[in-house]
Design an enzyme around this catalytic site. Structure first.
Site, short mmCIF file in Angstrom:
data_model
loop_
_atom_site.label_atom_id
_atom_site.label_comp_id
_atom_site.label_asym_id
_atom_site.label_seq_id
_atom_site.Cartn_x
_atom_site.Cartn_y
_atom_site.Cartn_z
N ARG A 131 -10.53 51.33 -66.84
CA ARG A 131 -10.79 50.37 -65.66
C ARG A 131 -12.01 49.76 -65.90
O ARG A 131 -12.18 48.42 -65.62
CB ARG A 131 -11.02 51.26 -64.20
CG ARG A 131 -11.27 50.42 -63.06
CD ARG A 131 -11.01 50.92 -61.76
NE ARG A 131 -11.96 51.96 -61.95
CZ ARG A 131 -13.22 52.44 -61.68
NH1 ARG A 131 -14.07 51.37 -61.32
NH2 ARG A 131 -14.03 53.40 -61.79
N GLY A 181 2.16 70.33 -63.70
CA GLY A 181 2.37 71.82 -63.99
C GLY A 181 0.96 72.28 -64.48
O GLY A 181 -0.26 71.68 -64.40
N SER A 190 -2.07 72.66 -66.41
CA SER A 190 -2.91 72.19 -67.32
C SER A 190 -4.13 71.73 -67.25
O SER A 190 -4.42 71.09 -66.09
CB SER A 190 -1.95 71.00 -67.94
OG SER A 190 -1.85 70.09 -66.76
N ALA A 193 -7.22 69.44 -68.69
CA ALA A 193 -7.41 68.20 -69.97
C ALA A 193 -8.05 68.76 -71.16
O ALA A 193 -7.88 68.42 -72.24
CB ALA A 193 -8.22 67.21 -69.34
N LYS A 202 -0.26 73.20 -54.29
CA LYS A 202 -1.13 74.15 -54.90
C LYS A 202 -2.77 73.89 -54.80
O LYS A 202 -3.50 74.76 -54.88
CB LYS A 202 -0.74 74.42 -56.38
CG LYS A 202 -0.80 73.16 -57.34
CD LYS A 202 -2.03 73.17 -57.98
CE LYS A 202 -2.20 71.92 -58.81
NZ LYS A 202 -3.73 71.62 -59.52
N ASP A 228 1.37 76.48 -61.69
CA ASP A 228 0.08 75.79 -61.45
C ASP A 228 -0.86 76.43 -60.49
O ASP A 228 -2.05 76.30 -60.47
CB ASP A 228 0.45 74.37 -61.04
CG ASP A 228 -0.71 73.14 -61.68
OD1 ASP A 228 -1.49 73.57 -62.08
OD2 ASP A 228 -0.07 72.01 -61.07
N ARG A 252 -11.06 71.34 -60.30
CA ARG A 252 -12.05 70.70 -59.60
C ARG A 252 -11.76 71.12 -58.07
O ARG A 252 -12.73 71.41 -57.27
CB ARG A 252 -11.98 69.39 -59.53
CG ARG A 252 -12.15 68.77 -60.93
CD ARG A 252 -11.73 67.26 -61.29
NE ARG A 252 -10.09 67.21 -61.15
CZ ARG A 252 -9.42 66.07 -61.25
NH1 ARG A 252 -10.15 64.91 -61.56
NH2 ARG A 252 -8.29 66.07 -61.43
N ASN A 253 -10.58 71.51 -57.65
CA ASN A 253 -10.32 71.85 -56.39
C ASN A 253 -10.81 73.26 -56.10
O ASN A 253 -11.31 73.66 -54.79
CB ASN A 253 -8.72 71.81 -55.97
CG ASN A 253 -8.11 70.58 -56.04
OD1 ASN A 253 -8.33 69.72 -55.00
ND2 ASN A 253 -7.65 70.17 -57.16
#
Length: 319
Positions: free
Chosen positions: A31, A129, A131, A133, A184, A237, A248-249
């Site tokens: 961006r 699913g 994963s 990064a 999830k 997941d 992060r969650n």
């Protein structure tokens, strides 16, 4: 065949690396023009995915018109997916693969419905699913679910997106794939909060199990298949996201449990999804007590121990 990716965050960048190492030229859209120029020159995405080199076959751009490939992976946050597509009419006739997880707060829609709403001529799919990064960028083995309601498009996409480290399973159950990946994140916040408050591993195991039951209640009511929720996009997941600080969650939940501030610049998809899910559950009369507790934590109506006390005080029932 080449691939375009819209979104140069951590996940979009990792997918670009994996696809490039799988032998495809990749165009990665960022961006911010300055960030794109820096990535193109330095061959690194230091801000989002430090330590991961960008292969020479990855071209970085800030021009949406450069996303010329037939397949475009949409690696933008769920709550920004609609505006991103509205700003890119040149993509509307392509095969668009959502790589975000969540439920849109304003509409209650999942990624595929948002794509179909803004770009009805596009072929819509979702890649989801267990994963992280960083794992994908390092070439570590990862398995994902690819969902599309058109079987021919689905098989073509599967063959194009598989790489040496990325195994892709296919399903036509788009609702199940979307909801598993979205819900999830709500449970990850709950598990993080429990661990942050020092409630222990046993409490987390209970939340994962009962959270999976909640996920199934909502998903089955909306027409999803139980096998999908039991697969990578649901149970797989859920386990990953509820047990690792790479999530992060989960980290956001930890901060809630510890009563600590959390970096507002970090996208936490589960927060908006929790609110959207709770409103949908109320309208459908679906019992989702963990989701309700997460919303109460977000709104600061309860602290973690009060939320747990309420959950434990629920009437006895069969499992």
């Amino acid at each position: 065949m080449s691939i375009s990716i819209m979104g140069a965050g951590a996940f979009g960048t990792s997918l670009a690396i994996s696809q490039a190492l799988g032998g495809k030229p990749v165009t990665l859209w960022a961006r911010d023009n300055n960030a794109a120029k820096m990535m193109q020159t330095q061959r690194l995405n230091t801000a989002r995915l430090p330590g991961a080199d960008l292969p020479d076959t990855v071209s970085i751009t800030a021009e949406l018109g450069d996303l010329e490939d037939e397949i475009v992976l949409l690696a933008v946050p769920m709550q920004k997916l609609r505006s991103a597509l509205q700003a890119a009419p040149e993509l509307h006739g392509k095969t668009l693969v959502a790589c975000c997880k969540g439920i849109e707060l304003t509409s209650g829609a999942g990624p595929i419905d948002v794509i179909k709403d803004i770009a009805p001529k596009a072929k819509a799919a979702i890649l989801t699913g267990p994963s992280f990064a960083a794992d994908i960028a390092k070439g570590l083995p990862t398995a994902l679910t690819l969902a599309c309601d058109d079987a021919d498009t689905l098989e073509h996409l599967q063959s194009e997106l598989i790489t040496p480290n990325l195994r892709v399973y296919r399903t036509t159950d788009t609702s199940g794939a979307e909801l598993g990946g979205a819900l999830k994140n709500v449970m990850a916040i709950a598990c993080g909060a429990a661990m942050g408050a020092g409630l222990g591993e046993s409490a987390r195991a209970s939340l994962i199990t009962r959270g999976f039951a909640e996920m199934n209640r909502m998903a089955l009511a909306l027409g999803a298949q139980p096998d999908t929720l039991a697969g990578l996009s649901g149970f797989g997941d859920l386990i990953l996201t509820c047990t690792s600080e790479q999530s992060r969650n989960y980290r956001f939940g930890l901060s809630l449990g510890r009563d600590e501030a959390f970096d507002a610049a970090i996208t936490v998809e589960g927060a908006a999804t929790a609110r959207a899910t709770f409103e949908r559950a109320k309208s459908l009369e679906i019992d989702m007590p963990i989701t309700q507790s997460v919303v109460a934590l977000l709104d600061q109506k309860l602290n973690v121990r009060e939320a747990v006390t309420q959950l434990l005080a629920r009437p006895p029932k069969e499992e």
